[in-house]
Design an enzyme around this catalytic site. Structure first.
Site, PDB file in Angstrom:
ATOM      1  CB  SER A 201     -91.398  -3.473 116.804  1.00  0.00           C
ATOM      2  OG  SER A 201     -91.821  -2.348 117.040  1.00  0.00           O
TER       3      SER A 201
ATOM      4  CE1 TYR B 108     -96.463  -4.093 114.031  1.00  0.00           C
ATOM      5  CE2 TYR B 108     -95.704  -2.752 115.982  1.00  0.00           C
ATOM      6  CZ  TYR B 108     -95.358  -3.400 114.657  1.00  0.00           C
ATOM      7  OH  TYR B 108     -94.215  -3.195 114.094  1.00  0.00           O
TER       8      TYR B 108
HETATM    9  N1  LIG Z   1     -92.149   1.332 109.870  1.00  0.00           N
HETATM   10  C1  LIG Z   1     -91.967   1.471 111.343  1.00  0.00           C
HETATM   11  O1  LIG Z   1     -92.099   2.172 111.916  1.00  0.00           O
HETATM   12  C2  LIG Z   1     -91.600   0.105 112.024  1.00  0.00           C
HETATM   13  C3  LIG Z   1     -91.107  -0.137 113.399  1.00  0.00           C
HETATM   14  C4  LIG Z   1     -91.031  -1.151 114.171  1.00  0.00           C
HETATM   15  C5  LIG Z   1     -90.864  -2.284 113.292  1.00  0.00           C
HETATM   16  N2  LIG Z   1     -91.490  -2.358 112.076  1.00  0.00           N
HETATM   17  C6  LIG Z   1     -91.441  -3.687 111.592  1.00  0.00           C
HETATM   18  O2  LIG Z   1     -90.785  -3.637 110.446  1.00  0.00           O
HETATM   19  C7  LIG Z   1     -91.289  -4.609 109.370  1.00  0.00           C
HETATM   20  C8  LIG Z   1     -91.171  -3.774 107.820  1.00  0.00           C
HETATM   21  O3  LIG Z   1     -92.102  -2.850 107.935  1.00  0.00           O
HETATM   22  P1  LIG Z   1     -92.096  -1.612 106.893  1.00  0.00           P
HETATM   23  O4  LIG Z   1     -92.098  -0.223 107.925  1.00  0.00           O
HETATM   24  O5  LIG Z   1     -90.851  -1.847 106.084  1.00  0.00           O
HETATM   25  O6  LIG Z   1     -93.617  -1.687 106.485  1.00  0.00           O
HETATM   26  P2  LIG Z   1     -94.245  -1.524 105.069  1.00  0.00           P
HETATM   27  O7  LIG Z   1     -95.595  -1.623 105.013  1.00  0.00           O
HETATM   28  O8  LIG Z   1     -93.573  -0.129 104.193  1.00  0.00           O
HETATM   29  O9  LIG Z   1     -93.447  -2.602 104.177  1.00  0.00           O
HETATM   30  C9  LIG Z   1     -94.003  -3.894 104.647  1.00  0.00           C
HETATM   31  C10 LIG Z   1     -93.929  -4.963 103.379  1.00  0.00           C
HETATM   32  O10 LIG Z   1     -94.306  -6.279 103.746  1.00  0.00           O
HETATM   33  C11 LIG Z   1     -95.189  -6.737 102.818  1.00  0.00           C
HETATM   34  N3  LIG Z   1     -96.069  -7.526 103.391  1.00  0.00           N
HETATM   35  C12 LIG Z   1     -96.963  -7.477 104.625  1.00  0.00           C
HETATM   36  N4  LIG Z   1     -97.914  -8.353 104.660  1.00  0.00           N
HETATM   37  C13 LIG Z   1     -97.393  -9.231 103.681  1.00  0.00           C
HETATM   38  C14 LIG Z   1     -97.907 -10.612 103.755  1.00  0.00           C
HETATM   39  N5  LIG Z   1     -98.885 -11.299 104.157  1.00  0.00           N
HETATM   40  N6  LIG Z   1     -97.244 -11.463 102.713  1.00  0.00           N
HETATM   41  C15 LIG Z   1     -96.081 -11.065 101.981  1.00  0.00           C
HETATM   42  N7  LIG Z   1     -95.730  -9.577 102.109  1.00  0.00           N
HETATM   43  C16 LIG Z   1     -96.207  -8.955 102.957  1.00  0.00           C
HETATM   44  C17 LIG Z   1     -95.761  -5.478 102.356  1.00  0.00           C
HETATM   45  O11 LIG Z   1     -96.543  -5.773 100.979  1.00  0.00           O
HETATM   46  C18 LIG Z   1     -95.020  -4.483 102.223  1.00  0.00           C
HETATM   47  O12 LIG Z   1     -94.202  -4.540 101.319  1.00  0.00           O
HETATM   48  C19 LIG Z   1     -92.637  -5.027 109.760  1.00  0.00           C
HETATM   49  O13 LIG Z   1     -92.601  -6.255 110.380  1.00  0.00           O
HETATM   50  C20 LIG Z   1     -93.051  -3.973 110.803  1.00  0.00           C
HETATM   51  O14 LIG Z   1     -93.901  -4.633 111.855  1.00  0.00           O
HETATM   52  C21 LIG Z   1     -91.756  -1.238 111.593  1.00  0.00           C
END
Ligand SMILES: NC(=O)c1ccc[n+]([C@@H]2O[C@H](COP(=O)([O-])OP(=O)(O)OC[C@H]3O[C@@H](n4cnc5c(N)ncnc54)[C@H](O)[C@@H]3O)[C@@H](O)[C@H]2O)c1
Length: 271
Positions: free
Chosen positions: A155, A168
């Site tokens: 991130s 986080y």
């Molecule tokens: N959305 C943002 O603003 C943002 C910014 C920077 C980094 N991220 C990172 O990007 C990645 C994806 O996030 P996103 O925005 O798509 O979130 P999201 O919540 O929309 O999707 C995350 C997916 O991961 C799955 N997941 C979570 N924990 C799990 C587990 N224990 N086992 C199996 N599956 C699991 C969830 O079911 C979900 O489908 C994450 O690592 C997040 O920290 C997100």
């Protein structure tokens, strides 16, 4: 015309929705088959939309519409053995593995003195141990193949501190280091390992109730809200923006890129 990852097989965690789904669809659109893993069930502590089983079914539909093969795996990245047995079977079905995308994660913004021990532990279990489990399950297949690419989703909060996220931020700095450590030892097997660092992305994690949750934490110290400001004039990015970076790292176009931090961050980490 051959795609940019034609004939490769990619294992993606968190593929049910958000960025993970975008990665599956983007890679499939460029010729890859996919092992798509998601928990498809409620996650601890989160105050945004809970994942469902149907999420991954929709990813399957979207990849199949591109005429690529996809094997869905319902598993929790915290469960090393459960993940390994199912992923090994899926990889055998698809004939090998070339790319691992460790993307699954949770984010529960909270002011420092309100983070509970359970919340801290759950974040580390999923965002750090879950990533380690994912690489430990996937990397042996890349070694057996004679090379490949591992992409770890960190991130902007893994490059520069973001407020109201002690737990986080800790997890995202940890996996940035983990990527470099794996890169070092896997290099002799021609396996590259890089981390990706998105700013805010319009996914269920990054939208909706998340704004309210962040607003509550920000009320404890308004000045720190400025740390979320992007350099480019955008409030948020799209999952497809991150998928483009993942595609580059998955493809042979990046064959000499390893132990690198790729920021898809609209400049936020330099502000
Ligand atoms: N959305 C943002 O603003 C943002 C910014 C920077 C980094 N991220 C990172 O990007 C990645 C994806 O996030 P996103 O925005 O798509 O979130 P999201 O919540 O929309 O999707 C995350 C997916 O991961 C799955 N997941 C979570 N924990 C799990 C587990 N224990 N086992 C199996 N599956 C699991 C969830 O079911 C979900 O489908 C994450 O690592 C997040 O920290 C997100």
């Amino acid at each position: 015309m051959a795609g940019r990852v034609q004939g490769k097989v990619a294992f993606i965690t968190g593929a049910g929705r958000g960025q993970g789904r975008a990665h599956a669809v983007r890679l499939a659109g460029e010729g890859a088959d996919v092992v798509a893993l998601d928990i498809g069930a409620p996650l601890p502590d989160i105050r945004y939309q809970q994942p469902t089983r149907e999420d991954l079914e929709e990813t399957v539909r979207q990849v199949e519409a591109l005429d690529r093969r996809i094997v869905p795996v319902y598993a929790d990245v915290r469960d090393l053995d459960g993940m390994r047995s199912q992923v090994d079977a899926a990889v055998a079905e698809l004939g090998g593995l070339d790319v691992v995308v460790a993307n699954a994660g949770i984010c529960t913004p909270t002011a420092w003195d309100s983070v509970t021990p359970e919340q801290f532990q759950n974040t580390l279990d999923i965002n750090v141990t879950g990533v380690w489990n994912t690489v430990m399950v996937g990397a042996p297949h890349l070694v057996a193949r004679g090379g490949g690419s591992v992409i770890i989703t960190s991130s902007a909060a893994g490059l520069k501190v973001q407020p109201f996220m002690v737990h986080y931020t800790t997890s995202k700095f940890a996996v940035r280091g983990m990527a470099k450590a794996f890169a070092t030892e896997l290099a002799r097997h021609n396996v590259r390992v890089n981390s990706v660092h998105p700013t805010g992305v319009a996914t269920p994690m990054g939208t909706g109730d998340m704004q309210e949750v962040l607003g509550e934490a920000m009320a404890t110290d308004q000045r720190l809200g400025a740390m979320f400001m992007n350099m480019l004039p955008v409030d948020t990015t799209q999952p497809e923006d991150v998928a483009d970076a993942v595609l580059f790292l998955a493809s042979d176009e990046s064959r000499f890129v390893t132990a690198h931090e790729l920021a898809v961050d609209a400049g936020v980490t330099q502000m």
